[in-house]
Write an enzyme that holds these catalytic residues in place. Structure first.
Site, short mmCIF file in Angstrom:
data_model
loop_
_atom_site.label_atom_id
_atom_site.label_comp_id
_atom_site.label_asym_id
_atom_site.label_seq_id
_atom_site.Cartn_x
_atom_site.Cartn_y
_atom_site.Cartn_z
N GLU A 1 8.72 -73.24 -43.23
CA GLU A 1 9.48 -72.00 -43.03
C GLU A 1 10.95 -72.36 -42.79
O GLU A 1 11.25 -73.33 -42.10
CB GLU A 1 8.91 -71.26 -41.82
CG GLU A 1 9.66 -70.00 -41.42
CD GLU A 1 9.20 -69.45 -40.07
OE1 GLU A 1 9.32 -68.24 -39.87
OE2 GLU A 1 8.74 -70.25 -39.23
N LYS B 1 6.33 -62.66 -44.91
CA LYS B 1 5.65 -62.60 -43.62
C LYS B 1 5.32 -61.16 -43.26
O LYS B 1 6.19 -60.29 -43.26
CB LYS B 1 6.54 -63.23 -42.54
CG LYS B 1 5.87 -63.39 -41.19
CD LYS B 1 6.82 -64.10 -40.22
CE LYS B 1 6.15 -64.34 -38.88
NZ LYS B 1 7.05 -65.03 -37.93
N CYS C 1 4.15 -69.12 -39.60
CA CYS C 1 4.44 -69.30 -38.17
C CYS C 1 3.43 -68.58 -37.27
O CYS C 1 2.25 -68.86 -37.32
CB CYS C 1 5.87 -68.85 -37.89
SG CYS C 1 6.54 -69.54 -36.35
#
Length: 552
Positions: A303, A365, A416
C-alpha cells in the site's frame, strides 16, 4: 365550703417528633462513596485488563486471554447491573489503552478517546454478565455475550473497530483451528467459554470449603466437571482438519522498499518511497538475470508504494513502468489516485501493472479508516480538532472485492486494516481468490506493536479460509503465511527487503466460508435472549416475594 379538688387543665400529649428528612448526598459524594466501596474490585479488574493486553502481540501470552475472561466473569458474578458495568469499564480501559498505545504517534488523546469508546462496549458486557450469572449454565451464556459484544464493536460506530477481539489473541493457540469451522467468532466463543468454565470451577471450589463430610465429594463434582469441559473445549481445535493441500502454485516476490523514517511524516520528499520500491525491484531483476534468485511469476508492492498518483504525475508512471518492464512480470502496485467520478476524493488502490500493457485491473479499499483516511462531519470537527485538517482529502470507499488476475494467479487483495473485518475477507475468498494479499503501510506505527497485531490477523485469516496470505508492507512487517497459519518468512522492520516464495493456490472452501456470518449472529442472539430470560426470571421472583409479604 371545703375547698374542692384542684382542677388543672391536662397538658396536651407531646407530638411524636419526626426526624427531618436528610438531604440526599450530592452526585459527587455518592460517586466518591461508590469509588471507595468498589476500589478493591476496580483494582483487580484493571489488573485483569492489563493481563488481557499481554495476551496480544507483541507479547503473545495467549493463555492470559482465558484467565482475563475468567477474572471478569468472577468480578461481575452476583453484582448489580451498575456495579458490573463499572467493573467491565475498569477492566477494558487499561486493556484498550495498552493494546492501542501505537496510536500515540497521533497523540495520547487519540489513544485515550478510542480506549474509552471501546471500553463502553465492555461495560455493557459486564452488566450483561452480571444478569446471566443468576442463570444455570452461566458460562455458556457469558461466552455468547462475548460474541455479541464483538459483533457490535466490529460494526459500530462508523463501521466499527475490531481490534482487541479474543480471536486475535489466539492466532497460534489450540483454539486457532476452530476458525476453519466458524471463523473468528467461533474462536472467541471457545476462548470465552473456557474462561467461563474456569470461573465456574473457582466458585465451586469456594463452595467446597464450606462443605463438610460426605458432602465435600458431592460439592466437588461440579468444579471437576467444569474443568474437564474446559479442557475439552481447549483441545477441540486439534480435532479440526485445516485444509492446506495446494491445487496449484505460483512464485511471488514481495518488495519492501522501506521509508525515510517512522511516524506521521514517513513520506519524506515526493517520489522517495516510489524510488525505494522501484530500485528494489530493479535489483530483483538484476538478481534474476544473474541467476541469484529464481524469476517470480508476479511481484507485489505494498500500500502507498507509489507516493504520487501515477495517472497525474508522468514521472511516477514512468518510474513504475521502468521497474515493471525490467522484472518482466506483472506487479501489484499500491497507490493513492484521484477518484475518477467523485471530484475531491481519493481512491486507495491496488493496481495490476503489466510489463507490456501497463496499468489494468484495480481494487479500491472498501473500508477507509475514519479520522485517518476520511473525516466524518468534517465541517464541524475539523474546526474543533485542528489536527484533523491534516487529512486534506477524504478517501472514497470501493464498491467491489479485490479479486484480480495477477499474472497466472487469481489473488484477493485486502488493504491494510481491512484484514480485521470478517466480511471483507470472506467476500473476497467467496468471489474466487485462490490466495490473499494484504497490502499495508505501517510506517506510521513502526516499532509500536501494531505491525505484529496486524500480522496475527493475517494468520487467523489463513486458517479461517484455508488460503495462503502474504502481507506486504512499505517498512515491515512483510510476511508469507501458509494456509495453516504458520509464518514461513518475514522481514524486519525499517529495512529494504525482497522476499521470494512459492505460494500455494487453493480452490476449496472451508466450513467457515460456507456458513458465513451465521454462527456469529446465532451466538450473539443466544446471548441477548439469555439476558432477556434473566430479566424475566428476576422480575417474577421479585413479584412472588412481594405477594408473599402481602399475605403475611
Amino acid at each position: 365550703m371545703p375547698p374542692g379538688p384542684e382542677i388543672t387543665a391536662e397538658a396536651p400529649a407531646p407530638e411524636a417528633t419526626v426526624p427531618a428528612p436528610q438531604p440526599r448526598p450530592r452526585r459527587a459524594v455518592r460517586l466518591a462513596r461508590l469509588a471507595r466501596r468498589e476500589a478493591a474490585r476496580t483494582g483487580i479488574a484493571a489488573l485483569a485488563g492489563i493481563a488481557f493486553a499481554l495476551a496480544f502481540p507483541p507479547y503473545d501470552v495467549w493463555p492470559l486471554s482465558v484467565v482475563a475472561v475468567a477474572a471478569l466473569a468472577l468480578l461481575t458474578r452476583g453484582r448489580t447491573v451498575r456495579q458490573a458495568a463499572w467493573t467491565g469499564f475498569a477492566f477494558a480501559l487499561p486493556f484498550f489503552f495498552l493494546l492501542l498505545r501505537w496510536l500515540r504517534v497521533v497523540g495520547y488523546d487519540a489513544v485515550t478517546g478510542l480506549s474509552i469508546a471501546e471500553a463502553l462496549f465492555v461495560a455493557v458486557l459486564g452488566a450483561a454478565l452480571a444478569l446471566v450469572s443468576r442463570l444455570r449454565a452461566w458460562p455458556l451464556w457469558g461466552a455468547c455475550l462475548w460474541v455479541a459484544q464483538e459483533l457490535a464493536r466490529d460494526r459500530l460506530p462508523l463501521g466499527g473497530f475490531p481490534w482487541g477481539r479474543l480471536a486475535f489473541a489466539n492466532t497460534g493457540s489450540p483454539f486457532t483451528p476452530l476458525a476453519a469451522l466458524g471463523g473468528a467468532p467461533l474462536v472467541t466463543f471457545a476462548v470465552a467459554l473456557t474462561g467461563g468454565l474456569l470461573a465456574y470451577a473457582v466458585t465451586a471450589a469456594l463452595k467446597l470449603r464450606a462443605a463438610a463430610g460426605a458432602g465435600r465429594l458431592r460439592a466437588a463434582l461440579p468444579g471437576v466437571e467444569a474443568l474437564a469441559l474446559a479442557a475439552a473445549v481447549l483441545l477441540a481445535g486439534y480435532a479440526v482438519p485445516v485444509p492446506t493441500k495446494a491445487d496449484d502454485e505460483v512464485k511471488v516476490a514481495l518488495v519492501q522498499g522501506n521509508v525515510q523514517h517512522a511516524g506521521m511524516d514517513f513520506l519524506g520528499r515526493p517520489m522517495m518511497i516510489l524510488d525505494n520500491h522501484a530500485e528494489a525491484t530493479l535489483q530483483l531483476a538484476r538478481d534474476v538475470k544473474a541467476g541469484r534468485v529464481p524469476k517470480p511469476d508476479l511481484v507485489i508492492w505494498p500500500e502507498n508504494s507509489s507516493d504520487l498518483d501515477p495517472f497525474q504525475y508522468p514521472q511516477a508512471y514512468d518510474r513504475i513502468q521502468e521497474a515493471v518492464k525490467a522484472v518482466g512480470v506483472p506487479v501489484l502496485v499500491g497507490a493513492l489516485v484521484d477518484h475518477p467520478g467523485q471530484s475531491g476524493y481519493i481512491d486507495n488502490k491496488g493496481i495490476v501493472w503489466d510489463p507490456k500493457t501497463g496499468p489494468g485491473a484495480s481494487y479500491a479499499k472498501q473500508h477507509p479508516v475514519p479520522f485517518g483516511e476520511y473525516v466524518p462531519f468534517r465541517s464541524t470537527l475539523s474546526k474543533v480538532i485542528t489536527r484533523l485538517q491534516r487529512v486534506q482529502r477524504d478517501f472514497y470507499p470501493g464498491d467491489h472485492t479485490g479479486v484480480m488476475q495477477v499474472g497466472p494467479a487469481r489473488l484477493g487483495d485486502v488493504i491494510c486494516f481491512e484484514v480485521a473485518y470478517d466480511e471483507i475477507v470472506r467476500d473476497t475468498v467467496k468471489a474466487g481468490a485462490r490466495a490473499l494479499v494484504v497490502q499495508t503501510n505501517n510506517a506510521t506505527y513502526g516499532r509500536t506493536g501494531q505491525p505484529e497485531q496486524q500480522l496475527a490477523m493475517s494468520r487467523l485469516r489463513a486458517v479461517e479460509h484455508g488460503r495462503a496470505v502474504v502481507t506486504v508492507a512499505t517498512s515491515g512487517i512483510s510476511a508469507v503465511v501458509a494456509p495453516d497459519g504458520t509464518v514461513q518468512q518475514r522481514s524486519e522492520e525499517f529495512t529494504r527487503d525482497v522476499i521470494s516464495a512459492t505460494l500455494p493456490l487453493r480452490d476449496g472452501t472451508t466450513v467457515a466460508d460456507r456458513v458465513g456470518a451465521a454462527p456469529e449472529w446465532v451466538l450473539a442472539m443466544v446471548g441477548l435472549l439469555s439476558c432477556a430470560a434473566a430479566l424475566l426470571i428476576g422480575r417474577r421472583v421479585r413479584t412472588d416475594e412481594r405477594n408473599k409479604r402481602g399475605q403475611q
